[in-house]
Design a protein around this motif. Structure first.
Motif, PDB file in Angstrom:
ATOM      1  N   PRO A  65       1.010  -1.584   0.017  1.00 46.94           N
ATOM      2  CA  PRO A  65      -0.193   0.064  -0.193  1.00 46.94           C
ATOM      3  C   PRO A  65       0.817   1.511   0.349  1.00 46.94           C
ATOM      4  O   PRO A  65       1.658   1.277   0.126  1.00 46.94           O
ATOM      5  CB  PRO A  65      -0.500  -0.149   1.307  1.00 46.94           C
ATOM      6  N   ILE A  66       0.009   2.296   0.024  1.00 44.33           N
ATOM      7  CA  ILE A  66       1.157   3.323  -0.145  1.00 44.33           C
ATOM      8  C   ILE A  66       1.282   3.335   0.993  1.00 44.33           C
ATOM      9  O   ILE A  66       0.538   3.282   2.076  1.00 44.33           O
ATOM     10  CB  ILE A  66      -0.066   4.643  -0.126  1.00 44.33           C
ATOM     11  N   SER A  67       2.462   4.294   1.293  1.00 42.56           N
ATOM     12  CA  SER A  67       3.086   4.313   3.056  1.00 42.56           C
ATOM     13  C   SER A  67       2.571   5.508   3.924  1.00 42.56           C
ATOM     14  O   SER A  67       2.260   4.306   5.194  1.00 42.56           O
ATOM     15  CB  SER A  67       4.621   4.533   3.090  1.00 42.56           C
ATOM     16  N   ASN A  68       1.648   5.998   3.571  1.00 42.16           N
ATOM     17  CA  ASN A  68       1.412   6.429   5.211  1.00 42.16           C
ATOM     18  C   ASN A  68       0.215   6.548   5.522  1.00 42.16           C
ATOM     19  O   ASN A  68      -0.839   6.775   5.857  1.00 42.16           O
ATOM     20  CB  ASN A  68       1.800   7.835   5.638  1.00 42.16           C
ATOM     21  N   HIS A  69      -0.569   5.463   4.913  1.00 45.39           N
ATOM     22  CA  HIS A  69      -2.024   5.189   4.551  1.00 45.39           C
ATOM     23  C   HIS A  69      -2.256   3.483   5.946  1.00 45.39           C
ATOM     24  O   HIS A  69      -1.298   3.045   6.339  1.00 45.39           O
ATOM     25  CB  HIS A  69      -2.478   4.671   3.780  1.00 45.39           C
ATOM     26  N   LEU A  70      -3.485   4.032   6.658  1.00 48.31           N
ATOM     27  CA  LEU A  70      -3.856   3.210   7.261  1.00 48.31           C
ATOM     28  C   LEU A  70      -4.584   2.217   7.342  1.00 48.31           C
ATOM     29  O   LEU A  70      -5.224   0.924   8.398  1.00 48.31           O
ATOM     30  CB  LEU A  70      -4.522   3.666   8.801  1.00 48.31           C
ATOM     31  N   TYR A  71      -5.492   2.354   5.844  1.00 46.80           N
ATOM     32  CA  TYR A  71      -6.697   1.501   6.116  1.00 46.80           C
ATOM     33  C   TYR A  71      -6.252   0.705   4.545  1.00 46.80           C
ATOM     34  O   TYR A  71      -5.979   1.019   3.569  1.00 46.80           O
ATOM     35  CB  TYR A  71      -8.125   2.138   5.837  1.00 46.80           C
ATOM     36  N   PHE A  72      -6.283  -0.294   4.264  1.00 44.45           N
ATOM     37  CA  PHE A  72      -6.419  -1.432   3.370  1.00 44.45           C
ATOM     38  C   PHE A  72      -7.294  -2.145   3.030  1.00 44.45           C
ATOM     39  O   PHE A  72      -7.823  -2.848   3.896  1.00 44.45           O
ATOM     40  CB  PHE A  72      -4.316  -2.365   4.179  1.00 44.45           C
ATOM     41  N   TYR A  73      -7.946  -2.742   1.847  1.00 43.30           N
ATOM     42  CA  TYR A  73      -8.849  -3.307   1.529  1.00 43.30           C
ATOM     43  C   TYR A  73      -8.570  -4.504   0.270  1.00 43.30           C
ATOM     44  O   TYR A  73      -7.766  -4.484  -0.537  1.00 43.30           O
ATOM     45  CB  TYR A  73      -9.808  -2.222   0.549  1.00 43.30           C
ATOM     46  N   TRP A  74      -9.270  -5.311  -0.069  1.00 40.31           N
ATOM     47  CA  TRP A  74      -9.130  -6.167  -0.513  1.00 40.31           C
ATOM     48  C   TRP A  74     -10.716  -6.731  -1.437  1.00 40.31           C
ATOM     49  O   TRP A  74     -11.559  -6.001  -0.855  1.00 40.31           O
ATOM     50  CB  TRP A  74      -8.469  -7.725  -0.338  1.00 40.31           C
ATOM     51  N   TYR A  75     -10.416  -6.002  -3.568  1.00 40.47           N
ATOM     52  CA  TYR A  75     -12.305  -6.048  -4.281  1.00 40.47           C
ATOM     53  C   TYR A  75     -11.090  -7.426  -5.280  1.00 40.47           C
ATOM     54  O   TYR A  75     -10.868  -7.422  -5.494  1.00 40.47           O
ATOM     55  CB  TYR A  75     -11.595  -5.428  -3.999  1.00 40.47           C
ATOM     56  N   ARG A  76     -12.404  -7.877  -5.134  1.00 38.56           N
ATOM     57  CA  ARG A  76     -12.927  -8.544  -6.285  1.00 38.56           C
ATOM     58  C   ARG A  76     -13.725  -8.743  -7.385  1.00 38.56           C
ATOM     59  O   ARG A  76     -14.731  -8.129  -7.729  1.00 38.56           O
ATOM     60  CB  ARG A  76     -13.377 -10.321  -5.780  1.00 38.56           C
TER      61      ARG A  76
END
Lengths: 114, 114
Positions: free
Chosen positions: B25-36
């Motif tokens: 992810p982008i380095s200072n981001h805190l939220y992560f997601y997966w989509y399909r």
């Protein structure tokens, strides 16, 4: 219920024509965010615009413009003087304030012919 | 400009095998997601991840799926025993300091289960 409807499955235009892609959304949240993404044939999702529910100002960016109308729950996207490179699938998405995920529409495939 | 990266870009596997899809992810981001995205269909939410734990998951995200952020930079999606219907494009996304921020998508991993 949270839902995004893109009724136009596929649109074909000739280069230099203007084209409008429709997006209608449903949400019970009073605060929400609307997005448009472009998916070219290579498959990635390219962010185009984000709109907050409390900001109904329309936006223009070059040949792209967006018309947000809360009264009709619509967030339509217009491409002026379309080009072949605009050919892609365009997705409208809703991010309700109380839900930490996107709700995507089914997409509109735009074919721009030379 | 910072971007989300995903590896591999394509993966072919046999039914029943385990696969791990990787995302930075982008380095200072805190939220992560997966989509399909199953071929020709809309993008569907799988899971969101914050503060080293799952914050939300969809009904698609059953016991065959797991996510991990093993080293503070990578964010992985594991499918333990792949099925034919797992064939899809998998997108990782990351968002900034709040759930209301724009989610930026990676280029996707195209998974084919034979």
């Amino acid at each position: 219920a949270q839902k995004v409807t893109q009724a136009q499955t596929e649109i074909s235009v000739v280069e230099k024509e203007d084209v409008t892609l429709d997006c209608v959304y449903e949400t019970r949240d009073t605060t929400y965010y609307l997005f448009w993404y472009k998916q070219p044939p290579s498959g990635e999702l390219v962010f185009l615009i984000r709109r907050n529910s409390f900001d109904e100002q329309n936006e223009i960016s070059g040949r792209y413009s967006w018309n947000f109308q809360k009264s009709t729950s619509s967030f339509n996207f217009t491409i002026t003087a379309s080009q072949v490179v605009d050919s892609a699938v365009y997705f409208c998405a809703l991010l309700p304030d109380n839900f930490n995920k996107f709700y995507f529409g089914s997409g509109t495939k735009l074919n721009v012919k030379p | 400009e910072p971007e989300v990266t995903q590896t591999p870009s394509h993966q072919v596997t046999q039914m029943g095998q385990e696969v791990i899809l990787r995302c930075v992810p982008i380095s200072n981001h805190l939220y992560f997601y997966w989509y399909r995205q199953i071929l020709g269909q809309k993008v569907e939410f799988l899971v969101s991840f914050y503060n080293n734990e799952i914050s939300e998951k969809s009904e698609i995200f059953d016991d065959q799926f797991s996510v991990e952020r093993p080293d503070g930079s990578n964010f992985t999606l594991k499918i333990r025993s792949t099925k034919l219907e797992d064939s899809a494009m998998y997108f990782c996304a990351s968002g900034g300091l709040s759930t209301q921020e724009t989610q930026y998508f990676g280029p996707g991993t195209r998974l084919l289960v034979l």
